[in-house]
Design a protein around this motif. Sequence first.
Motif, PDB file in Angstrom:
ATOM      1  N   LEU A   1       0.837  -1.205   0.000  1.00 43.64           N
ATOM      2  CA  LEU A   1       0.000   0.000   0.000  1.00 43.64           C
ATOM      3  C   LEU A   1       0.871   1.254   0.000  1.00 43.64           C
ATOM      4  O   LEU A   1       0.540   2.253  -0.643  1.00 43.64           O
ATOM      5  N   ASN A   2       1.988   1.197   0.714  1.00 41.04           N
ATOM      6  CA  ASN A   2       2.927   2.332   0.684  1.00 41.04           C
ATOM      7  C   ASN A   2       3.476   2.533  -0.725  1.00 41.04           C
ATOM      8  O   ASN A   2       3.623   3.664  -1.191  1.00 41.04           O
ATOM      9  N   ALA A   3       3.793   1.427  -1.391  1.00 38.98           N
ATOM     10  CA  ALA A   3       4.297   1.512  -2.763  1.00 38.98           C
ATOM     11  C   ALA A   3       3.231   2.098  -3.687  1.00 38.98           C
ATOM     12  O   ALA A   3       3.530   2.954  -4.539  1.00 38.98           O
TER      13      ALA A   3
ATOM     14  N   GLU B   1     -12.688  -4.319   1.564  1.00 43.31           N
ATOM     15  CA  GLU B   1     -13.762  -4.134   0.588  1.00 43.31           C
ATOM     16  C   GLU B   1     -13.902  -2.684   0.158  1.00 43.31           C
ATOM     17  O   GLU B   1     -14.226  -2.394  -1.001  1.00 43.31           O
ATOM     18  N   ASP B   2     -13.655  -1.751   1.061  1.00 46.37           N
ATOM     19  CA  ASP B   2     -13.786  -0.332   0.711  1.00 46.37           C
ATOM     20  C   ASP B   2     -12.744   0.083  -0.325  1.00 46.37           C
ATOM     21  O   ASP B   2     -13.046   0.826  -1.270  1.00 46.37           O
ATOM     22  N   LEU B   3     -11.510  -0.393  -0.161  1.00 45.92           N
ATOM     23  CA  LEU B   3     -10.476  -0.103  -1.158  1.00 45.92           C
ATOM     24  C   LEU B   3     -10.823  -0.761  -2.496  1.00 45.92           C
ATOM     25  O   LEU B   3     -10.594  -0.184  -3.559  1.00 45.92           O
ATOM     26  N   TYR B   4     -11.378  -1.947  -2.408  1.00 45.70           N
ATOM     27  CA  TYR B   4     -11.780  -2.658  -3.621  1.00 45.70           C
ATOM     28  C   TYR B   4     -12.816  -1.858  -4.402  1.00 45.70           C
ATOM     29  O   TYR B   4     -12.720  -1.729  -5.632  1.00 45.70           O
ATOM     30  N   LYS B   5     -13.777  -1.296  -3.709  1.00 46.74           N
ATOM     31  CA  LYS B   5     -14.825  -0.517  -4.374  1.00 46.74           C
ATOM     32  C   LYS B   5     -14.240   0.727  -5.051  1.00 46.74           C
ATOM     33  O   LYS B   5     -14.671   1.115  -6.138  1.00 46.74           O
ATOM     34  N   ILE B   6     -13.256   1.349  -4.420  1.00 46.35           N
ATOM     35  CA  ILE B   6     -12.609   2.524  -4.999  1.00 46.35           C
ATOM     36  C   ILE B   6     -11.864   2.140  -6.270  1.00 46.35           C
ATOM     37  O   ILE B   6     -11.966   2.809  -7.310  1.00 46.35           O
ATOM     38  N   ALA B   7     -11.093   1.047  -6.199  1.00 46.29           N
ATOM     39  CA  ALA B   7     -10.336   0.592  -7.364  1.00 46.29           C
ATOM     40  C   ALA B   7     -11.277   0.171  -8.490  1.00 46.29           C
ATOM     41  O   ALA B   7     -11.016   0.447  -9.668  1.00 46.29           O
TER      42      ALA B   7
ATOM     43  N   GLU C   1      -9.946   9.668  -1.854  1.00 46.47           N
ATOM     44  CA  GLU C   1     -10.778   8.590  -1.327  1.00 46.47           C
ATOM     45  C   GLU C   1      -9.924   7.400  -0.899  1.00 46.47           C
ATOM     46  O   GLU C   1     -10.173   6.781   0.145  1.00 46.47           O
ATOM     47  N   TRP C   2      -8.925   7.066  -1.704  1.00 47.54           N
ATOM     48  CA  TRP C   2      -8.047   5.935  -1.389  1.00 47.54           C
ATOM     49  C   TRP C   2      -7.328   6.158  -0.061  1.00 47.54           C
ATOM     50  O   TRP C   2      -7.310   5.278   0.808  1.00 47.54           O
ATOM     51  N   ARG C   3      -6.745   7.335   0.109  1.00 48.29           N
ATOM     52  CA  ARG C   3      -6.010   7.620   1.343  1.00 48.29           C
ATOM     53  C   ARG C   3      -6.939   7.687   2.547  1.00 48.29           C
ATOM     54  O   ARG C   3      -6.552   7.301   3.665  1.00 48.29           O
ATOM     55  N   ARG C   4      -8.140   8.173   2.347  1.00 46.40           N
ATOM     56  CA  ARG C   4      -9.109   8.237   3.448  1.00 46.40           C
ATOM     57  C   ARG C   4      -9.396   6.841   3.992  1.00 46.40           C
ATOM     58  O   ARG C   4      -9.371   6.616   5.203  1.00 46.40           O
ATOM     59  N   VAL C   5      -9.609   5.892   3.101  1.00 43.16           N
ATOM     60  CA  VAL C   5      -9.911   4.525   3.519  1.00 43.16           C
ATOM     61  C   VAL C   5      -8.676   3.849   4.122  1.00 43.16           C
ATOM     62  O   VAL C   5      -8.767   3.141   5.140  1.00 43.16           O
ATOM     63  N   VAL C   6      -7.506   4.059   3.541  1.00 42.92           N
ATOM     64  CA  VAL C   6      -6.277   3.495   4.091  1.00 42.92           C
ATOM     65  C   VAL C   6      -6.055   4.028   5.492  1.00 42.92           C
ATOM     66  O   VAL C   6      -5.711   3.284   6.418  1.00 42.92           O
ATOM     67  N   SER C   7      -6.273   5.340   5.684  1.00 40.86           N
ATOM     68  CA  SER C   7      -6.095   5.953   7.002  1.00 40.86           C
ATOM     69  C   SER C   7      -7.071   5.381   8.019  1.00 40.86           C
ATOM     70  O   SER C   7      -6.693   5.073   9.157  1.00 40.86           O
ATOM     71  N   LEU C   8      -8.323   5.217   7.628  1.00 49.37           N
ATOM     72  CA  LEU C   8      -9.318   4.634   8.527  1.00 49.37           C
ATOM     73  C   LEU C   8      -8.945   3.207   8.895  1.00 49.37           C
ATOM     74  O   LEU C   8      -9.087   2.786  10.057  1.00 49.37           O
TER      75      LEU C   8
END
Length: 297
Positions: free
Chosen positions: A150-152, A256-262, A283-290
Amino acid sequence: MITSNISGFKIKMRKEHDFSWFNECFSSVFCVFDQQDSGNLSFGCVDIQNHRRVFVKYAGACPEQFEGEPHEAVKRLRQAIEVYTNLQPHEYLLPIINSFSTAHGFALVFPWFENSECLHPHWSFPPPAKYTDVRSPYYRFRQLALAQRLNALDVIFTFLDYVDRHDYVAIDFYDGSILYNFQTNTIKICDIDFFQKMPCQPNQPPWGSPRYLSPEENQPNAILDHRTNVFRSGACAFGLIGGELDRSFSRWDGNEDLYKIALRAVASNPLERYSHVSEFLFEWRRVVSLSNNSVTC
């Protein structure tokens, strides 16, 4: 077919070519990349003037896998200078440090990114070895912890957002554009030669890997813009933590939330995607942060 010898490396060529310029500028070749269909030959070597290891990309010859005309490859490589000039410096981009013409070609010179490996080394690990051989950089990358991957991805998305904000379409961007250092877990982006100012239309056939191409890139009269870059971002996500073209949730390593974004990012209809990479990345960073906060708690 003709075989040329450059510092002990044998390169299969369709035609004879004068490489005398090479020994005047470089020495100690330690690797050669001669399997590209772009018409470029690339070398890992040492710059005679400053004794630094460099990456040299050259157009003008006829390597075995190239079916086009050398002058077209030279033209494309010359045009790439403007792309790099407009997008460098950037902390994640491998920059051009020199360029020069030869009697029959043109070369770009980049710094060598030490201890790095390309995530799509098709010349040494062609599929299926790319996915199954424990020595393959892609295989090894997929074994890293999800947090590291995810960092990459955040680095990759940061760069694509930068490209998008500068109104460029990331043509031909795929995992072959990603260099990864497994010792330091750092990334550099290379090979942005085909990036184009938007709006633009796709080449036919399009440049790029089918695993990363948006649907509109296969439509001759389509207009490529910010939403094409959004698709490329989503394709990167599926390439590095999903099942590439198999975009089912069962092949997805994230939540699942990251999946929906992708999945939204790679929607077939561009209007159903995010409008810009910045919107996608927010949106991606918001979900990763959560997700990180929930793990911490």
